[in-house]
Design an enzyme around this catalytic site. Structure first.
Site, PDB file in Angstrom:
ATOM      1  N   ARG A   1       0.839  -1.130  -0.130  1.00 29.57           N
ATOM      2  CA  ARG A   1      -0.074  -0.067   0.169  1.00 29.57           C
ATOM      3  C   ARG A   1       0.995   1.193   0.113  1.00 29.57           C
ATOM      4  O   ARG A   1       1.799   1.443   1.108  1.00 29.57           O
ATOM      5  CB  ARG A   1      -0.840   0.106   1.294  1.00 29.57           C
ATOM      6  CG  ARG A   1      -1.780  -1.448   1.351  1.00 29.57           C
ATOM      7  CD  ARG A   1      -2.912  -1.014   2.428  1.00 29.57           C
ATOM      8  NE  ARG A   1      -3.644  -2.223   2.933  1.00 29.57           N
ATOM      9  CZ  ARG A   1      -4.723  -2.563   2.306  1.00 29.57           C
ATOM     10  NH1 ARG A   1      -5.221  -1.992   1.275  1.00 29.57           N
ATOM     11  NH2 ARG A   1      -5.329  -3.680   2.893  1.00 29.57           N
TER      12      ARG A   1
ATOM     13  N   ARG B   1      -6.500  -5.112  -0.531  1.00 22.95           N
ATOM     14  CA  ARG B   1      -8.035  -4.874  -0.615  1.00 22.95           C
ATOM     15  C   ARG B   1      -8.027  -3.445  -0.359  1.00 22.95           C
ATOM     16  O   ARG B   1      -7.658  -2.699   0.362  1.00 22.95           O
ATOM     17  CB  ARG B   1      -8.744  -5.853   0.435  1.00 22.95           C
ATOM     18  CG  ARG B   1     -10.030  -5.706   0.293  1.00 22.95           C
ATOM     19  CD  ARG B   1     -10.833  -6.348   1.741  1.00 22.95           C
ATOM     20  NE  ARG B   1     -10.848  -7.626   1.377  1.00 22.95           N
ATOM     21  CZ  ARG B   1     -10.559  -8.594   2.161  1.00 22.95           C
ATOM     22  NH1 ARG B   1      -9.787  -8.296   3.266  1.00 22.95           N
ATOM     23  NH2 ARG B   1     -10.529  -9.883   1.981  1.00 22.95           N
TER      24      ARG B   1
ATOM     25  N   HIS C   1       3.016  -9.805   0.863  1.00 22.12           N
ATOM     26  CA  HIS C   1       2.570  -8.648   2.055  1.00 22.12           C
ATOM     27  C   HIS C   1       4.357  -8.201   2.655  1.00 22.12           C
ATOM     28  O   HIS C   1       4.268  -7.335   3.553  1.00 22.12           O
ATOM     29  CB  HIS C   1       2.123  -9.167   3.070  1.00 22.12           C
ATOM     30  CG  HIS C   1       1.231  -8.312   3.970  1.00 22.12           C
ATOM     31  ND1 HIS C   1       1.605  -8.542   5.321  1.00 22.12           N
ATOM     32  CD2 HIS C   1       0.488  -7.274   3.988  1.00 22.12           C
ATOM     33  CE1 HIS C   1       1.002  -7.546   6.104  1.00 22.12           C
ATOM     34  NE2 HIS C   1       0.293  -6.899   5.396  1.00 22.12           N
TER      35      HIS C   1
ATOM     36  N   TYR D   1       1.173   5.287  11.856  1.00 17.78           N
ATOM     37  CA  TYR D   1       1.124   3.993  12.186  1.00 17.78           C
ATOM     38  C   TYR D   1       2.182   3.588  12.784  1.00 17.78           C
ATOM     39  O   TYR D   1       3.578   4.110  12.478  1.00 17.78           O
ATOM     40  CB  TYR D   1       1.088   3.175  11.056  1.00 17.78           C
ATOM     41  CG  TYR D   1      -0.176   2.953  10.310  1.00 17.78           C
ATOM     42  CD1 TYR D   1      -1.367   3.909  10.314  1.00 17.78           C
ATOM     43  CD2 TYR D   1      -0.472   1.634   9.362  1.00 17.78           C
ATOM     44  CE1 TYR D   1      -2.328   3.654   9.675  1.00 17.78           C
ATOM     45  CE2 TYR D   1      -1.548   1.605   8.835  1.00 17.78           C
ATOM     46  CZ  TYR D   1      -2.559   2.360   8.917  1.00 17.78           C
ATOM     47  OH  TYR D   1      -3.881   2.146   8.227  1.00 17.78           O
TER      48      TYR D   1
END
Length: 701
Positions: free
Chosen positions: A378, A408, A438, A471
């Site tokens: 992402r 997603r 990932h 984050y």
């Protein structure tokens, strides 16, 4: 999660109910008047809504898919799909009710005290009415599309998450059969409309309220009987057949389009909607009865993020925190020189993400750099890393980028970046069939005086310069040749058919990561059985995997002391006698989103500490490409151990999970208030300032 919601003969909490308890902790932050300023509370209540949207679109939708497929097997918590839907409905209805109580009774009142007002049509003054009239006819009216349903015009396709005004019109031909009409509130216009107001005040009205004020201009000649807003949530997890897809890029694009017409999972309606209007909507949309939510307030509170982003009002937010520079990198003019001198730890958002971006930029323009390889899961909407990779390819570097198209809700964004990179001359890989990639890893190959040297960055979080500001993630910069060799092997596997035959330091899913974790947990259990000290500390986002949980239970029974910091879903039940009495579970929900994954094992005093992109979930261990990498520098090991100790001492933003599934605030009795995130902010500032002072002192000598 309340005691009655879990089957007490099961050793596991239900995954979906556990996720809802995480969202409840976010809602608690929205309700916290003591430690959270009002605009931060506004942000949290908005996040509750966006979280629920994704939960319904993916998790609840999946349960309905199971029912439609005739699948009736219970989950590891003991609940069949239909039972789960019933429990979810009960829990989410209460959560939404609590959310709007917080919004209506607390947040609106707090905003009014700060001279921020949400105005209803009847509260408008003459100047505001004139402003709205002008805005409506010049800007809003031309965009609106009124629709009616009759014999020649079927019920229209309602877009997922769109806000609509439904109405009944008087039928002059048959007064017993009113005509159904609707108007979509256009998403291309700002939903939050600022009005003229006094100095030092902010007045807003919602776009749907303006449309309702002038709705008769769209249905001239018809009397409007009743109207109300509604919003639907669809099943967006339509399934993607990668095996049959000749072109994955095209398949993903078609997959995105299919989201528009998935099954309706949830219908949110304005409080007081007429029974007749509701009946038409439920019949036409085929909404399950447990999916209807009557809302006492504006539908979809995600618009409140616009309020949070208002310029000014800094006193209504947390004190501004600017991510700090990293002393080790600041001390060297050249990043490659700095990394060559030793591994460097990055702890975001306390440390700036800029060094990661700068490393790629520097590599793109460095004549000694031969190749750059990177995974992207992402990335931000205007990613400097993507631009740097494109620049590197244009400069003649060998650039390989794995862009995970199946991330997603980021698919469209990633398609755009993939095309941009391809046009620049990058070799773009679209992931592996059946697996999501990932892992977060960057490899730079550089020709130096003594030959080829490889520089590696590995992280627990995405290469996203925006989310890196809120984050919490941990990264490692290293020039260790064994990490470099492993990174090369990993990219060869991702881009071709090479097998991971010999890895020196990395463990990779789905090849052997599950077995690695099992081996590490069993090792601690064996030490405990032999009477030695045994300890596991794990910090992760979700703990769902049944196999891993059972291994932790066995370790607990053997006497291993286990502390788990699990931000979100936790299916493990702690504190059960003769099963998990040595396991403690904490969740921290605060200013920043806890996202780092850290795994510590005492190992009879020869401590082992790992960072990873993987949670303890089946999807991470079996259906994704993930990495686990060891931290070996003694100074960095000490730093990360101190981080874990600080998290475990948190009394401000941590909740403790009990065996019945309840999360309770950590016991503060006799303890100083410890906010781990605030501590890390202060620590990073202190370290950066100390470095700056030393630098100034040396310059003055």
């Amino acid at each position: 999660m309340k005691k009655c919601e879990n089957k007490m003969n099961s050793n596991f909490f239900n995954r979906e109910l556990s996720w809802l308890e995480f969202n409840e902790r976010v809602l608690e932050e929205a309700c916290d008047t003591n430690s959270n300023p009002v605009l931060e509370r506004i942000k949290f209540i908005s996040i509750v809504s966006s979280n629920l949207d994704e939960f319904f679109m993916v998790r609840v939708a999946s349960l309905f898919d199971q029912i439609l497929a005739g699948f009736n097997e219970p989950d590891m918590g003991g609940f069949a799909p239909a039972e789960q839907i019933g429990l979810i409905s009960t829990r989410t209805h209460k959560m939404v009710n609590d959310q709007y109580i917080c919004y209506n009774r607390s947040l609106l009142a707090c905003l009014k005290k700060e001279k921020i007002f949400f105005v209803k049509p009847k509260e408008l003054n003459e100047k505001q009415k004139l402003y709205i009239e002008n805005l409506y006819y010049k800007t809003i009216f031309p965009v609106l599309t009124p629709m009616v349903v009759d014999r020649s015009r079927p019920f229209p396709l309602i877009l997922n998450k769109s806000l609509n005004v439904a109405l009944l019109l008087e039928n002059k031909e048959d007064e017993n059969e009113p005509i159904f009409g609707m108007v979509q509130v256009p998403s291309v216009l700002e939903r939050l409309v600022e009005l003229p107001s006094k100095e030092n005040e902010k007045h807003f009205i919602l776009l749907e309220d303006i449309i309702k004020m002038y709705i008769e201009t769209l249905f001239t000649g018809h009397n409007i009987i009743t109207m109300a807003c509604y919003r639907i949530t669809r099943n967006t997890d339509q399934g993607l057949d990668e095996e049959e897809a000749e072109d994955l890029l095209e398949a993903i694009q078609q997959f995105i389009k299919k989201r528009k017409w998935g099954m309706v999972i949830r219908l949110e309606i304005e409080y007081g909607m007429s029974e007749e209007l509701l009946g038409i909507l439920t019949d036409e949309l085929e909404v399950p009865k447990e999916g209807i939510y009557e809302i006492k307030g504006p539908l979809d509170l995600t618009f409140l993020m616009k309020v949070y982003s208002l310029p000014g009002f800094v006193d209504l937010k947390y004190p501004v925190y600017r991510p700090q520079p990293i002393p080790k990198l600041e001390a060297e003019g050249d990043m490659f020189d700095a990394i060559s001198k030793g591994d460097i730890l990055l702890h975001h958002p306390y440390h700036s993400f800029d060094p990661v971006t700068e490393l790629v930029k520097q590599a793109a323009n460095d004549p000694k750099v031969l190749a750059i390889k990177q995974t992207l899961y992402r990335v931000s909407g205007n990613s400097p890393i993507v631009e740097a990779l494109a620049q590197a390819a244009e400069n003649g570097k060998q650039v390989t980028v794995l862009v995970e198209l199946k991330a997603r809700f980021d698919e469209q964004n990633n398609i755009i970046w993939a095309k941009r990179l391809e046009m620049a001359g990058c070799h773009v890989i679209y992931g592996l069939v059946g697996l999501k990639t990932h892992c977060k890893i960057l490899l730079i190959v550089r020709m130096e005086d003594d030959g080829i040297k490889r520089y590696v960055h590995m992280s627990t979080g995405n290469y996203n310069d925006i989310t890196a500001k809120f984050y919490t993630d941990i990264g490692l910069l290293t020039a260790d040749p064994y990490f470099g060799s492993d990174a090369s092997n990993l990219f060869n596997m991702l881009s071709g058919y090479s097998r991971l035959t010999k890895m020196y330091k990395l463990d990779v899913a789905p090849v052997g990561l599950r077995q690695k974790f099992i081996s590490l947990i069993r090792q601690e259990a064996n030490y405990a059985r032999s009477g030695k000290k045994a300890r596991i500390v794990a910090k992760l986002n979700s703990l769902v995997d049944e196999g891993i949980i059972n291994e932790l239970y066995e370790a607990s029974k053997a006497g291993v002391e286990i502390d788990l910091l699990v931000r979100g879903i936790c299916c493990l039940k702690p504190g059960i006698k003769e099963l998990s009495e040595n396991i403690n579970v904490k969740s921290i929900v605060g200013r920043f989103l806890e996202h780092s994954r850290v795994y510590y094992f005492h190992n009879d005093g020869e401590e082992q500490l790992y960072l990873s992109s993987a949670d303890w979930m089946g999807r991470n261990l079996d259906r994704r490409v993930e990495i686990l990498f060891p931290i070996e520098d003694k100074g960095i090991v000490s730093n990360i151990k101190d981080m874990l100790k600080t998290y475990l001492k948190d009394t401000a933003k941590s909740r403790v999970l009990d065996k019945d599934g309840n999360y309770r605030h950590a016991n503060r009795r006799g303890k100083a208030v410890m906010n781990s995130q605030e501590y890390f902010c202060k620590q990073a500032i202190k370290q950066a300032q100390a470095f700056l002072n030393d630098k100034i002192d040396k310059e003055l000598e």
